[in-house]
Design an enzyme around this catalytic site. Structure first.
Site: not given
Length: 571
Positions: A111, A346
Site C-alpha cells: 500500500c 494500489d
C-alpha cells in the site's frame, strides 16, 4: 437581508409609480409615450446585448477551462483474480465509455510504497518509501519534508490553478503522533478529509482539514465508503465553478477487515476464490519464502480464503454505488464531458496462489497487476490498450492534462495522454521496474519457532507471507517479441526467478536456469540500470527495443552483486 429589503422597498414604491399623472395635451402624451417606448427599446437592446455577452463569455470560459480530473483509488483490488467482476456499474460508466489498460502494474505490491509512487510519479528507490511503517518512510517527517511538496496535487494547486479535494485513505501511517498527527495537512489540498492510519469501515477518525472527526458504527452515517461518496457529492455541489478541480477518492474497499454494507452481506454466497492452475500448488523452483508454504493447504485455510474472497467482492459493491453517484452528479452539473475519471488500485492480491493464503507483497502478476480504467474528453469508448503502463504514470498524465510542462518535474513515469487520445505512432516503453523491501521480526514467531527470526505475517499453520530477505527487484518486460519477468533477490542464495508469460501466464515454471544466457545477462544489466534510474533515465529503451545498448563486457555475476547493493542502499 439586503436583497429582501430592496425587494420590499421596490414593492412599496410601486403604487406611487402607478398613480395617475397630471393632465397633459394629447400631443404631449403621444410624445411622452414615444420617448418611453424608445427608452424601453434601448434598455431591452442593452439587456439582450449584455445577456448575449455574458452567455458568450460563459461559454468561452467553459470551453477554455482546463479539464477536471477525478482519481478513484481502491485498496488491494486485483485484476488477475477477477477483481473487477462485481463492479457492473463501474465497468459500464468508465470502462465501456473509455479505455481499459490491460497491462497496468505497480512498482511495489504494498500500500504505502505504491501510493507514494502515485503521488510522486517516482519509483520506490527515488521516493524512499519502502513499507507501511514510519521507519520505512510511510508518511514520516522525512516524507513530509522532501517528497510531499512536490507531489502532483501540490503542483496542480500551486502552479495550475486547480482546486483540489482528497477523501479517504492517504498513507498507512498518516496521523501518527510522531509525524504531526492528524493536524498535518499535506501541501496541495484545498479540501482534506483523510483517514487516520489504515483502512477501516467503522470506528475511525478523519482529519477534516486538520481537525479530528470521529465516526462510530452506525451504517447510515459512519460506513466509510458511503461517507466518502457523500463528501465527494458535497464538494461537487459547493465547489467554485470558476476553477478546474481535481478529486482523489481513496476507498477502504476491498481491504480487510472486509465489512460489507448491510444490504450486500448476502451477495456472492456461491462464489469461491478462483481455482486456477497456480492455486494450492507447491511453488517449486521459487524463492524460499514461497517454497515454505504448506501444500496442500488445510481445509480451514481454504475455507478462510474463500470467505475472504467473497467479503472482498461484497465491499466493492459500495464502491460501485459511489461511482454511479459521482458520474450522475457530474452529469447533472454538466461537468462530465469536461472531466477525466481514472479508476485503479494500489496493488493486487492473492488468495491461495502457490499455497499462500491471503496477502500481497509478492512479485507475481496477481500482486503487481491492477485495474486501470479511464474515461474523459477525447477518449473513444470501449477501448482496450495493451501497452505496458504503471502507476508512476498517473502523476505525469494528470499534470499533462492540466497543461503543465513535465520537463519541470523529476518524475520517473510517462504521460498516458497520447495513449488516451489515440495519437498515432506513439513511442512507448517496453519495461517497468518492480521493487520491494521485505519486512520481518527480529524475534521468532512464538507459534512458529522453527522458522526462526526474520519472518512476519504468519498464519496459524506457520505459513508466512513476508520476511526480511523477501527483498527483490524485477524488470517486467512486454514487447512485440517477449512477455517476460526477470527478478533478483537480495539474499544469501542470490536467487533469480525468470518467467516467460507467453508460454506460462500463471508463472509456474522458473526458467532462470534454462533461458539463453545472453538474455539473462542483458536483463541483469537492465535491472541494474533501472534500479539506479531517475527521471528520464527510467524511460530509456528496454532490452528488446531497437535503441537498446548493451555492453557485453559487463558480466552477469559482477553486476548482479552491484545491482543488489544499489537496491539495498537506495531503499
Amino acid at each position: 437581508m439586503e436583497r429582501g429589503s430592496a425587494r420590499a422597498s421596490l414593492s412599496r414604491d410601486s403604487p406611487a409609480r402607478l398613480a395617475s399623472p397630471p393632465p397633459r395635451s394629447s400631443s404631449a402624451a403621444r410624445m411622452a409615450r414615444a420617448a418611453a417606448a424608445a427608452a424601453a427599446s434601448a434598455w431591452t437592446l442593452r439587456f439582450l446585448l449584455l445577456s448575449s455577452a455574458l452567455a458568450l463569455a460563459s461559454a468561452t470560459s467553459a470551453r477554455a477551462r482546463k479539464p477536471n480530473v477525478v482519481l478513484i483509488l481502491t485498496d488491494d483490488q486485483d485484476t488477475y483474480l477477477g477483481g473487477m467482476t462485481p463492479l457492473k456499474k463501474t465497468n459500464a460508466l468508465i470502462a465501456e465509455m473509455g479505455i481499459t489498460f490491460s497491462n497496468a502494474y505497480v512498482p511495489s505490491a504494498l500500500c504505502c510504497p505504491s501510493r507514494a509512487s502515485i503521488l510522486t510519479g517516482k519509483y520506490p528507490h527515488n521516493h524512499h518509501v519502502v513499507n507501511n511503517t514510519l521507519e520505512g518512510n510511510c508518511s514520516s517527517k522525512s516524507w513530509q519534508k522532501i517528497q510531499e511538496p512536490f507531489t502532483f496535487p501540490a503542483i496542480l494547486k500551486s502552479m495550475c490553478g486547480y482546486q483540489t479535494f482528497f477523501a479517504g485513505k492517504y498513507l498507512n501511517e498518516y496521523g501518527a503522533e510522531d509525524a504531526g498527527g492528524i493536524g498535518h495537512v499535506p501541501p496541495g489540498w484545498s479540501f482534506w478529509y483523510a483517514l487516520e492510519k489504515n483502512s477501516k469501515y467503522y470506528n475511525y477518525t478523519l482529519s477534516v482539514n486538520g481537525k479530528a472527526r470521529r465516526h462510530g458504527e452506525n451504517y447510515s452515517v459512519d460506513y466509510l465508503t458511503d461517507v466518502l461518496a457523500n463528501m465527494s457529492l458535497d464538494f461537487l455541489e459547493y465547489k467554485s465553478n470558476f476553477e478546474p478541480f481535481f478529486m482523489m477518492i481513496a476507498t477502504p474497499a476491498p481491504h480487510s477487515p472486509w465489512i460489507a454494507a448491510p444490504q450486500y452481506k448476502k451477495s456472492f454466497q456461491n462464489v469461491s476464490a478462483p481455482r486456477n492452475s497456480n492455486f494450492n500448488i507447491h511453488g517449486k523452483d521459487k524463492h524460499w519464502l514461497i517454497r515454505q508454504a504448506k501444500t496442500p493447504m488445510t481445509n480451514s485455510s481454504i475455507q478462510f480464503l474463500d470467505d475472504a474472497f467473497r467479503k472482498r467482492w461484497q465491499t466493492l459493491l459500495s464502491v460501485d454505488d459511489l461511482i454511479e453517484k459521482l458520474v450522475k452528479r457530474l452529469e447533472s452539473h454538466e461537468e462530465l464531458d469536461n472531466t477525466y475519471i481514472f479508476y485503479t488500485s494500489d496493488n493486487g492480491f492473492h488468495t491461495g496462489q502457490f499455497s499462500l493464503p491471503i496477502d500481497k507483497r509478492q512479485l507475481y502478476e496477481f500482486d503487481i497487476k491492477v485495474p486501470l480504467l479511464v474515461r474523459g474528453p477525447g477518449i473513444k469508448p470501449n477501448q482496450t490498450n495493451k501497452m505496458l503502463v504503471a502507476n508512476v504514470d498517473l502523476g505525469p498524465t494528470i499534470l499533462d492534462i492540466a497543461g503543465y510542462d513535465l520537463n519541470k518535474t523529476q518524475m520517473d513515469g510517462m504521460s498516458l495522454l497520447p495513449l488516451l487520445r489515440g495519437d498515432a505512432n506513439v513511442t512507448w516503453r517496453s519495461d517497468v521496474l518492480v521493487e520491494y523491501q521485505g519486512e520481518g521480526h527480529n524475534s521468532s514467531d512464538p507459534t512458529c519457532p522453527a522458522l526462526g527470526p526474520g519472518v512476519t505475517h504468519c498464519f496459524p499453520d506457520c505459513v508466512c507471507e513476508d520476511a526480511y530477505n523477501n527483498t527483490y527487484a524485477c524488470v517486467r518486460t512486454l514487447s512485440s517479441s517477449w512477455d517476460l519477468q526477470y527478478c533478483e533477490f537480495d539474499d544469501r542464495e542470490v536467487f533469480v526467478e525468470v518467467y516467460n508469460l507467453t508460454a506460462d501466464p500463471h508463472q509456474i515454471t522458473n526458467i532462470a536456469k534454462t533461458i539463453d544466457q545472453e538474455i539473462l545477462e542483458k536483463m541483469n544489466y537492465r535491472l541494474m540500470m533501472l534500479q539506479s534510474c531517475s527521471g528520464a533515465t527510467c524511460r530509456t529503451p528496454g532490452v528488446f527495443d531497437p535503441g537498446y545498448k548493451f555492453n557485453p563486457h559487463l558480466m552477469f555475476s559482477n553486476h548482479g552483486t552491484q545491482a543488489r547493493r544499489l537496491f539495498t542502499r537506495s531503499l
